[in-house]
Design an enzyme around this catalytic site. Structure first.
Site, PDB file in Angstrom:
ATOM      1  N   HIS A  65      -3.390  -5.816   1.056  1.00 58.66           N
ATOM      2  CA  HIS A  65      -2.717  -6.039   2.345  1.00 58.66           C
ATOM      3  C   HIS A  65      -2.683  -7.524   2.715  1.00 58.66           C
ATOM      4  CE1 HIS A  65      -2.429  -1.843   3.935  1.00 58.66           C
ATOM      5  NE2 HIS A  65      -3.412  -1.638   3.069  1.00 58.66           N
ATOM      6  N   GLU A  84      -0.917  -8.915   4.936  1.00 61.40           N
ATOM      7  CA  GLU A  84      -0.754  -9.058   6.390  1.00 61.40           C
ATOM      8  C   GLU A  84      -2.084  -9.046   7.124  1.00 61.40           C
ATOM      9  OE1 GLU A  84      -0.980  -4.584   5.928  1.00 61.40           O
ATOM     10  OE2 GLU A  84      -0.251  -6.307   4.750  1.00 61.40           O
ATOM     11  N   CYS A 140       0.840  -1.202   0.000  1.00 64.21           N
ATOM     12  CA  CYS A 140       0.000   0.000   0.000  1.00 64.21           C
ATOM     13  C   CYS A 140       0.878   1.256   0.000  1.00 64.21           C
ATOM     14  CB  CYS A 140      -0.987  -0.053   1.165  1.00 64.21           C
ATOM     15  SG  CYS A 140      -2.428   1.026   0.966  1.00 64.21           S
TER      16      CYS A 140
END
Length: 219
Positions: A195, A197, A89
């Protein structure tokens, strides 16, 4: 493989990345402050991560100020020596501003912040459900560069629907050719808007992000 996560003023996904790497992927993680320069604890077999957020408040352009931070000077040197670097990002935006990756990230085509689950896939992979959250995630480049990225196999992920179809409707930001992530020619620097994660824990009901780290060789 050891990971270093850089923290900038305005980072807000640094702890998410730390927890995903340490708790879900069982990796050694060190947090790195943007004003520091020392990467002596890392070798080119390790990986430096630039997390999501709004570094320096996204003033000027997203990532434009972070590109000049002391730590980023060391990260650029680390990457040029062959060390692995992942930008997610805002981290992707910083990598483009640092010229470690080509192209630019522009305001979403619909001019609105988007925050939802999206589907992405590699050239020969199955669709993965990975969250997106950005206002300036529209990857753009001229046609020559876009062709080069495809020919050189530098497009790591494209937006698709849940069945793997690459369609305009599956593109959350209007990115050229549905591009969600790219890598450099050397194959050691990766940038992506989604994302991973945020999709590594069974407690959150989604572990597709683990496949992203595996695909990038960061597992």
């Amino acid at each position: 493989m050891k990971f270093g996560v850089v923290v900038f003023p305005g980072s807000n996904c640094d702890q998410d990345m730390h927890d995903a790497l340490q708790n879900d992927l069982n990796k050694e993680v060190q947090m790195l402050w943007h004003k520091d320069k020392d990467l002596s604890n890392f070798t080119t077999d390790d990986c430096i991560v630039l997390p999501g957020g709004f570094s320096y408040g996204d003033y000027l352009r997203c990532g434009a100020i972070a590109r000049f931070s002391p730590m980023m000077q060391s990260v650029i040197e680390f990457a040029n020596k062959g060390g692995k670097v992942l930008g997610v990002c805002n981290g992707f935006q910083i990598l483009c501003e640092s010229h470690l990756l080509p192209g630019v990230l522009m305001m979403n085509a619909h001019r609105q912040f988007v925050c939802k689950n999206a589907f992405i896939k590699s050239a020969d992979g199955t669709p993965l459900k990975i969250p997106v959250a950005h206002g300036d995630g529209r990857f753009q480049a001229d046609e020559k560069l876009l062709d080069e990225l495809q020919v050189n196999n530098q497009i790591i992920y494209t937006y698709c629907d849940k069945n793997g179809n690459i369609t305009p409707e599956a593109n959350p930001n209007g990115a050229a050719r549905n591009i969600a992530g790219i890598r450099n020619k050397a194959g050691n620097v990766f940038g992506m808007m989604p994302h991973p994660e945020r999709a590594t824990s069974s407690l959150l009901g989604n572990v597709d992000g683990v496949e992203v780290f595996k695909f990038l060789g960061l597992n």
